[in-house]
Write a protein that holds these residues in place. Structure first.
Motif, mmCIF file in Angstrom:
data_model
loop_
_atom_site.group_PDB
_atom_site.id
_atom_site.type_symbol
_atom_site.label_atom_id
_atom_site.label_comp_id
_atom_site.label_asym_id
_atom_site.label_seq_id
_atom_site.Cartn_x
_atom_site.Cartn_y
_atom_site.Cartn_z
ATOM 1 N N VAL A 131 -9.824 11.932 -18.536
ATOM 2 C CA VAL A 131 -9.656 11.024 -17.442
ATOM 3 C C VAL A 131 -10.510 9.926 -17.293
ATOM 4 C CG1 VAL A 131 -8.453 12.734 -15.969
ATOM 5 C CG2 VAL A 131 -10.894 12.454 -15.917
ATOM 6 N N LEU A 132 -10.233 8.741 -16.748
ATOM 7 C CA LEU A 132 -11.025 7.597 -16.884
ATOM 8 C C LEU A 132 -11.512 7.312 -15.352
ATOM 9 C CD1 LEU A 132 -12.507 5.121 -17.948
ATOM 10 C CD2 LEU A 132 -10.240 3.830 -17.764
ATOM 11 N N LEU A 133 -12.780 7.587 -14.872
ATOM 12 C CA LEU A 133 -13.071 7.397 -13.583
ATOM 13 C C LEU A 133 -13.931 6.116 -13.568
ATOM 14 C CD1 LEU A 133 -13.710 8.961 -10.742
ATOM 15 C CD2 LEU A 133 -15.805 9.622 -11.823
ATOM 16 N N GLN A 134 -13.827 5.475 -12.433
ATOM 17 C CA GLN A 134 -14.308 4.094 -12.236
ATOM 18 C C GLN A 134 -14.753 3.925 -10.712
ATOM 19 O OE1 GLN A 134 -11.001 1.340 -13.648
ATOM 20 N NE2 GLN A 134 -12.338 0.898 -15.664
ATOM 21 N N PRO A 135 -15.789 3.305 -10.508
ATOM 22 C CA PRO A 135 -16.334 3.136 -9.209
ATOM 23 C C PRO A 135 -15.309 1.937 -8.314
ATOM 24 C CG PRO A 135 -18.384 2.830 -10.364
ATOM 25 C CD PRO A 135 -16.885 2.935 -11.391
ATOM 26 N N ASP A 136 -15.046 2.063 -7.327
ATOM 27 C CA ASP A 136 -14.195 1.156 -6.744
ATOM 28 C C ASP A 136 -15.185 -0.047 -5.881
ATOM 29 O OD1 ASP A 136 -12.519 -0.509 -5.075
ATOM 30 O OD2 ASP A 136 -11.258 1.100 -4.547
ATOM 31 N N ASN A 163 -11.571 5.125 -8.291
ATOM 32 C CA ASN A 163 -10.420 5.175 -8.953
ATOM 33 C C ASN A 163 -10.248 6.006 -10.272
ATOM 34 O OD1 ASN A 163 -9.236 3.280 -6.931
ATOM 35 N ND2 ASN A 163 -10.491 1.675 -8.234
ATOM 36 N N ILE A 164 -9.401 6.821 -10.456
ATOM 37 C CA ILE A 164 -9.283 7.642 -11.454
ATOM 38 C C ILE A 164 -7.946 7.368 -12.293
ATOM 39 C CG2 ILE A 164 -8.632 9.746 -10.132
ATOM 40 C CD1 ILE A 164 -10.532 11.112 -11.975
ATOM 41 N N SER A 165 -7.750 7.569 -13.400
ATOM 42 C CA SER A 165 -6.177 7.762 -13.981
ATOM 43 C C SER A 165 -6.694 8.688 -15.383
ATOM 44 C CB SER A 165 -6.090 6.101 -14.523
ATOM 45 O OG SER A 165 -6.917 5.822 -15.512
ATOM 46 N N CYS A 166 -5.275 8.716 -15.655
ATOM 47 C CA CYS A 166 -5.155 9.798 -17.024
ATOM 48 C C CYS A 166 -4.498 8.779 -17.910
ATOM 49 C CB CYS A 166 -4.505 11.000 -16.620
ATOM 50 S SG CYS A 166 -4.107 12.101 -17.991
ATOM 51 N N PRO A 167 -5.045 8.305 -19.040
ATOM 52 C CA PRO A 167 -4.484 7.403 -19.881
ATOM 53 C C PRO A 167 -3.163 8.016 -20.771
ATOM 54 C CG PRO A 167 -6.767 7.243 -20.136
ATOM 55 C CD PRO A 167 -6.556 8.500 -19.122
ATOM 56 N N ALA A 168 -3.344 9.375 -20.872
ATOM 57 C CA ALA A 168 -2.077 9.872 -21.628
ATOM 58 C C ALA A 168 -0.804 10.082 -20.824
ATOM 59 C CB ALA A 168 -2.500 11.563 -22.040
ATOM 60 N N LEU A 169 -1.032 9.822 -19.772
ATOM 61 C CA LEU A 169 0.213 9.634 -18.704
ATOM 62 C C LEU A 169 0.425 8.552 -18.035
ATOM 63 C CD1 LEU A 169 -0.332 13.418 -17.200
ATOM 64 C CD2 LEU A 169 1.593 12.762 -18.956
ATOM 65 N N PRO A 170 0.915 7.714 -18.697
ATOM 66 C CA PRO A 170 1.129 6.325 -17.964
ATOM 67 C C PRO A 170 1.683 6.048 -16.499
ATOM 68 C CG PRO A 170 2.149 6.060 -20.248
ATOM 69 C CD PRO A 170 1.772 7.636 -19.950
ATOM 70 N N GLY A 171 0.803 5.505 -15.681
ATOM 71 C CA GLY A 171 1.269 5.486 -14.320
ATOM 72 C C GLY A 171 0.672 6.763 -13.507
ATOM 73 N N CYS A 172 -0.254 7.391 -14.054
ATOM 74 C CA CYS A 172 -0.787 8.628 -13.586
ATOM 75 C C CYS A 172 -2.528 8.138 -12.904
ATOM 76 C CB CYS A 172 -0.952 9.917 -14.297
ATOM 77 S SG CYS A 172 -1.632 11.189 -13.563
ATOM 78 N N HIS A 173 -2.415 7.745 -11.656
ATOM 79 C CA HIS A 173 -3.462 7.207 -11.084
ATOM 80 C C HIS A 173 -3.704 7.937 -9.893
ATOM 81 C CE1 HIS A 173 -3.140 4.012 -14.060
ATOM 82 N NE2 HIS A 173 -2.049 3.766 -13.561
ATOM 83 N N THR A 199 -15.295 10.597 -3.160
ATOM 84 C CA THR A 199 -16.455 11.297 -4.023
ATOM 85 C C THR A 199 -15.744 11.518 -5.531
ATOM 86 O OG1 THR A 199 -15.872 13.422 -3.405
ATOM 87 C CG2 THR A 199 -17.389 12.479 -2.286
ATOM 88 N N VAL A 200 -16.630 11.619 -6.511
ATOM 89 C CA VAL A 200 -16.170 12.189 -7.702
ATOM 90 C C VAL A 200 -15.433 13.527 -7.815
ATOM 91 C CG1 VAL A 200 -16.836 12.882 -10.300
ATOM 92 C CG2 VAL A 200 -18.065 10.952 -8.874
ATOM 93 N N GLU A 201 -15.929 14.406 -6.986
ATOM 94 C CA GLU A 201 -15.090 15.727 -6.892
ATOM 95 C C GLU A 201 -13.625 15.568 -6.209
ATOM 96 O OE1 GLU A 201 -18.189 14.936 -5.599
ATOM 97 O OE2 GLU A 201 -19.359 16.257 -7.145
ATOM 98 N N GLU A 202 -13.659 14.614 -5.398
ATOM 99 C CA GLU A 202 -12.168 14.571 -4.798
ATOM 100 C C GLU A 202 -11.450 13.635 -5.608
ATOM 101 O OE1 GLU A 202 -10.340 12.305 -0.517
ATOM 102 O OE2 GLU A 202 -12.608 12.275 -0.966
ATOM 103 N N ALA A 203 -12.016 12.797 -6.291
ATOM 104 C CA ALA A 203 -11.319 12.021 -7.173
ATOM 105 C C ALA A 203 -10.633 13.097 -8.232
ATOM 106 C CB ALA A 203 -12.015 10.697 -7.939
ATOM 107 N N LEU A 204 -11.554 13.869 -8.661
ATOM 108 C CA LEU A 204 -11.038 15.016 -9.850
ATOM 109 C C LEU A 204 -9.954 15.702 -9.325
ATOM 110 C CD1 LEU A 204 -14.590 15.773 -11.569
ATOM 111 C CD2 LEU A 204 -12.719 14.661 -12.608
ATOM 112 N N ARG A 264 -6.130 15.952 -10.903
ATOM 113 C CA ARG A 264 -5.558 17.169 -11.046
ATOM 114 C C ARG A 264 -4.134 17.158 -10.642
ATOM 115 N NH1 ARG A 264 -10.906 19.136 -10.336
ATOM 116 N NH2 ARG A 264 -11.907 19.529 -12.506
ATOM 117 N N GLU A 265 -3.994 17.013 -9.455
ATOM 118 C CA GLU A 265 -2.609 17.287 -8.761
ATOM 119 C C GLU A 265 -1.757 16.190 -9.266
ATOM 120 O OE1 GLU A 265 -0.764 17.067 -4.081
ATOM 121 O OE2 GLU A 265 -2.765 16.598 -4.439
ATOM 122 N N ALA A 266 -2.169 14.982 -9.478
ATOM 123 C CA ALA A 266 -1.278 13.852 -9.901
ATOM 124 C C ALA A 266 -0.753 13.987 -11.303
ATOM 125 C CB ALA A 266 -1.888 12.382 -10.079
ATOM 126 N N ILE A 267 -1.691 14.615 -12.407
ATOM 127 C CA ILE A 267 -1.257 15.176 -13.582
ATOM 128 C C ILE A 267 -0.171 16.077 -13.300
ATOM 129 C CG2 ILE A 267 -2.125 16.423 -15.677
ATOM 130 C CD1 ILE A 267 -4.877 14.635 -15.067
#
Length: 69
Positions: A5-10, A17-27, A32-37, A41-44
């Motif tokens: 996953v790619l984690l970036q500060p907003d 903001n966090i996304s999963c590049p292997a799954l297009p549109g999965c953002h 917090t980092v923990e909340e974003a992770l 996971r739920e989005a994946i």
């Protein structure tokens, strides 16, 4: 199963903001980092459910199974 996953500060709204590049549109995002992770996971999981449902609809005689590595 592991996904990168790619984690970036907003910088505008705070949090991350966090996304999963292997799954297009999965953002997702989180305050917090923990909340974003947790949110990605739920989005994946939801993205994989949708992909599996679509695959089953296209090929109703095929079975989708899980294999652990």
């Amino acid at each position: 199963m592991k996904f990168r996953v790619l984690l970036q500060p907003d910088t505008e709204d705070g949090g991350f903001n966090i996304s999963c590049p292997a799954l297009p549109g999965c953002h997702s995002q989180g305050e917090t980092v923990e909340e974003a992770l947790a949110n990605i996971r739920e989005a994946i999981e939801l993205s994989l459910d949708v992909l599996n449902s679509r695959a089953k609809a296209q090929n109703p005689r095929e079975q989708i199974m899980e294999v652990a590595l």
